[in-house]
Design an enzyme around this catalytic site. Structure first.
Site, mmCIF file in Angstrom:
data_model
loop_
_atom_site.group_PDB
_atom_site.id
_atom_site.type_symbol
_atom_site.label_atom_id
_atom_site.label_comp_id
_atom_site.label_asym_id
_atom_site.label_seq_id
_atom_site.Cartn_x
_atom_site.Cartn_y
_atom_site.Cartn_z
ATOM 1 N N SER A 693 0.804 -1.227 0.000
ATOM 2 C CA SER A 693 0.000 0.000 0.000
ATOM 3 C C SER A 693 0.838 1.278 0.000
ATOM 4 O O SER A 693 0.280 2.372 -0.126
ATOM 5 C CB SER A 693 -0.938 0.011 1.216
ATOM 6 O OG SER A 693 -0.207 0.029 2.418
ATOM 7 N N LYS A 736 -6.547 3.750 8.700
ATOM 8 C CA LYS A 736 -5.616 4.692 8.074
ATOM 9 C C LYS A 736 -6.157 6.119 8.110
ATOM 10 O O LYS A 736 -5.416 7.078 8.389
ATOM 11 C CB LYS A 736 -5.336 4.255 6.632
ATOM 12 C CG LYS A 736 -4.510 2.975 6.540
ATOM 13 C CD LYS A 736 -4.268 2.558 5.105
ATOM 14 C CE LYS A 736 -3.402 1.303 5.038
ATOM 15 N NZ LYS A 736 -3.128 0.858 3.661
#
Length: 818
Positions: A693, A736
């Protein structure tokens, strides 16, 4: 055969007093004795092969210590036996079996070869002449030895009668002594060697006679002991018979028999169970009948009694009363836990279906989430909401199938498995049964407990659960099973297939603040005995604890820090009797808890070249992850540091390839990769990092360093990159975005395919963030780079943005507004 051996043979020429030597262990071969031997040592096998090539004669001498694998001459007795190899056979395991016949006593005088095997010179030991046979004294000793051997055979009972007949026909003293000593199995090795070394047959017979007399005396004592034990056993059997007669007389006279009364009570208890199975009833009757025929204190009676106790104490058909109304269940869940809206809805649905159908239907619930997020307490609340008993079984470290299914009754100390034991403690057939830490099980040679759980957690099979100890089918279909785990990957796929996964994600800071204010603070205040003292920990103080003293997905450490504050308050109250109130504010936290343990990850103060904020998910929630790139003159090396995992390294290579493919639009040199070393670094090098990611963050950072264009400091990003620049979806979006919000980030770039996951993000987080959805890295660079003239080089594409939680479309070449 070695050259050295050939030299020896040439040197000795026709001398017959030499032969190969075979060292023996724990056995002595006498003249006239035929014995099988198994040979495995390389030297010994080589000696046999040499003997078979010549005259089949070999010297047999015994080692002084059997444990020596590679003996030297000093480790072997000097007196041995010259033997003839009658037969030699190689076995499949590479050992050799031989049959040897002892010929003569010999004395080894010299070892002449030691390379492949022992070669020895020897002298044959002379015996007395045959003229001694007519001597009256010799005849007498021969007669006594034969008589003693006959007595020995009679007591021994392991020597065949044919041996005795053969010995009776031997009149030669030397032959007789060697024939008898072979069958005296109790003689020690040292005594056998002494007999072998005696060259005088008369002395050998006298010594042998003394040994046999001693052995016969020992065997007579053993016989007396056996006779005495046999009589004792007969006496015990007689007492048992008389006791049984006495019990029969007592029954006829109607006298009380406590053991029988106890058995009648046990039988009555078993019959009174409302829903005991027919199989269990028949089995208990059979065992009861067997128990009534046994003495009360026998070992077998104790085993059967324990078995019947287990059957009688199980809750056959006993259940708790009807569950509370659905509204009451909702109120209980709401009172016990803050937030967890989706999880509570799923539990209420589960209970509603159960109320309508009248039985448990659907899969087993499995709560999965980080430590401290309330999985176990949530299961306890489900028990309260349903009005059931609560049973918890921790599976952490369980590696024995018997922990689930129990041990069979053949084993000493056998018991049922933990499931049956827990039902006995619950005293009902329909508790809420929690299998805690189901992902922490393991397996070994004793079995696989995860496989044993397959039957337990399958609603189609658990109505006939068979415990090894009970050996009866027990109905578990009314038990409401719930499991918990930290990670799904550790749960076997067949077991996971039987459960419905309900994920509990990390708590947000507002959620932690509410949990601490509503539950944790009150609970710790009561535990520390401060119920009568006016104490308060303000919300600002709790927020300081959350931010700077804990770093976790749940609230376990938060409760620990709050408990520490209340303990210090308790100490102050005890020291100062006049103190009636204590208030802890944000400024007071330092004096109670000391120096802060953590520094919050925050955005940079200004825009930097070669520095990008990425987003990551750890076991304790989301984190801001800095990506740094430095470009220096070199030979085109790609340097990666910061404990990057294999997947992350591959993502950085994909990012660099994309940058090379876009060199023209970026305004950088076409051959930069030949003359520049690119160093990619992820700070906090002691912490392992992995995952794809960080791909778009790495690509943006490389572009920034090569083009010397700053990246916006108020921006963070996450997304996987392909070689063509496509941005692929990632996981953990909620955590996140929470980390970005906590770090003061105002704009977050995420993959467009993650748009569906925004509904799981708390509303207060989305309202404070500008979320940019992208499909290509060109769009990322257009948003992230500060210089607009560079962004204009990228393709003109539409970007979707969420502002204040509202979707906004039509943005093109989106840049930060002043």
């Amino acid at each position: 055969m070695s050259d050295h051996t050939e030299d020896i043979k040439e040197e000795l020429e026709n001398d017959t007093l030499y032969n190969p030597l075979l060292p023996l262990r724990d056995i002595i071969v006498f003249p006239h004795m035929v014995a099988p031997l198994f040979v495995g040592r390389d030297k010994s096998v080589a000696a046999l092969e040499e003997a078979m090539k010549s005259n089949r004669m070999i010297v047999l001498a015994t080692q002084k210590q059997s444990g020596i694998n590679n003996p030297y001459p000093k480790d072997i007795f000097q007196i041995g036996t010259l033997a003839n190899i009658v037969q030699m056979l190689r076995l499949p395991d590479e050992t050799v079996k031989i049959l040897v016949e002892g010929k003569k006593r010999v004395e080894i005088t010299e070892y002449t070869g030691k390379e492949d095997f022992f070669f020895v010179k020897y002298n044959e030991l002379a015996e007395l002449s045959d003229e001694l046979k007519d001597d009256i004294e010799i005849a007498a000793i021969i007669r006594e030895v034969k008589k003693s051997f006959e007595t020995y055979v009679r007591y021994s009972k392991i020597i065949p009668p044919e041996i005795l007949l053969a010995v009776k026909d031997i009149n030669d003293p030397s032959h007789l002594s060697d024939a008898v000593v072979v069958h005296l199995s109790q003689i020690k090795l040292k005594e056998r060697q002494n007999l072998l070394e005696m060259t005088d047959p008369v002395k050998r017979l006298e010594s042998l006679y003394e040994v046999m007399k001693s052995e016969i005396e020992v065997m007579q004592v053993e016989k007396r002991i056996r006779t005495r034990v046999k009589k004792q056993m007969e006496r015990t059997q007689k007492e048992y018979y008389l006791n049984e007669q006495m019990h029969a007389i007592q029954r006829e006279l109607g006298e009380k028999d406590e053991f029988r009364v106890e058995l009648l009570s046990l039988e009555k208890t078993i019959k009174s169970k409302p829903a005991i199975s027919k199989e269990a009833l028949e089995k208990s009757k059979k065992e009861m009948k067997k128990l009534q025929m046994m003495p009360a204190m026998s070992a077998e009676a104790t085993v059967i009694r324990n078995y019947l106790d287990w059957i009688s104490e199980l809750p056959w058909g006993e259940k708790t009363s009807d569950a509370p109304a659905l509204k009451d269940a909702e109120d209980i869940l709401e009172a016990d836990h803050y937030g967890l809206k989706k999880i509570k809805e799923r539990i209420i649905e589960h209970l509603a279906v159960q109320m309508l159908s009248g039985k448990l239907t659907g899969p087993i619930l499995c709560f999965v989430g980080p430590p401290g997020t309330g999985k176990t307490s949530l299961a306890r609340s489900v028990a309260r909401a349903t009005g059931r008993e609560f049973v918890r079984l921790s599976l952490g470290g369980v590696r024995d199938e018997a922990e689930i299914r129990g041990h069979r009754r053949t084993y000493i100390g056998a018991m049922p498995g933990k499931i049956i034991q827990s039902l006995k403690r619950a005293k009902v057939d329909n508790p809420v049964f929690l299998f805690d830490e189901i992902d922490k099980m393991s397996s070994d040679f004793r079995g696989d407990p995860a496989s044993a759980l397959l039957e337990v957690l399958d609603p189609e099979q658990n109505n006939v659960f068979n415990d090894h100890y009970l050996d009866l089918d027990y109905d578990l279909s009314d038990v409401m099973f719930i499991t918990t785990a930290n990670t799904l990957s550790q749960i076997p796929v067949p077991l996971r297939d039987r459960m419905e996964i309900i994920e509990l994600s990390s708590y947000t800071e507002p959620e932690k603040l509410n949990i601490a204010t509503r539950y944790l603070s009150k609970r710790q205040k009561e535990k520390c005995g401060l119920g009568e003292v006016e104490t308060e920990i303000t919300e600002d103080a709790i927020g300081e604890i959350i931010t700077r003293y804990t770093k976790e997905a749940g609230v376990r450490n938060l409760e620990r820090e709050i408990s520490k504050i209340y303990r210090k308050i308790a100490a102050k109250v005890v020291r100062d009797d006049d103190r009636t109130s204590v208030k802890v504010d944000k400024e007071d936290v330092l004096s109670y808890l000391g120096i802060p343990k953590y520094k919050a990850s925050v955005k940079e103060e200004k825009d930097h070249v070669g520095l990008v904020k990425g987003l990551a998910v750890t076991s304790v929630g989301g984190e801001l992850l800095s990506v740094e790139v430095s470009v220096v003159p070199g030979k085109g090396r790609l340097i990666r540091t910061g404990r990057m995992g294999e997947v992350m390294q591959e993502a950085s290579e994909a990012a660099l390839t994309y940058v090379r493919s876009r060199w023209c639009e970026l305004g950088i040199s076409e051959d930069f990769y030949k003359s520049m070393d690119i160093h990619i670094h992820f700070p906090e090098g002691a912490v392992p990092k992995d995952g794809p990611s960080a791909g778009i963050a790495t690509a943006t950072c490389i572009v920034s360093a090569l083009a010397e264009i700053p990246v916006r400091a108020d921006l963070a990003m996450t997304g996987e990159i392909t070689l063509r620049g496509r941005v692929l979806p990632i996981g953990g979006l909620k955590e996140k975005l929470m980390a970005a919000h906590k770090g003061g980030i105002s704009t977050v770039i995420i993959p467009a395919e993650n748009q569906k996951d925004l509904q799981d993000v708390p509303e207060e987080i989305l309202n404070d963030l500008e979320v940019v959805l992208v499909e290509h890295v060109d769009q990322v660079l257009a948003v992230a780079l500060v210089k607009k003239e560079v962004a204009d080089n990228f393709e003109d594409s539409e970007i979707i943005v969420y502002k204040n939680g509202i979707k906004v479309t039509g943005y093109k070449n989106h840049t930060r507004s002043n």
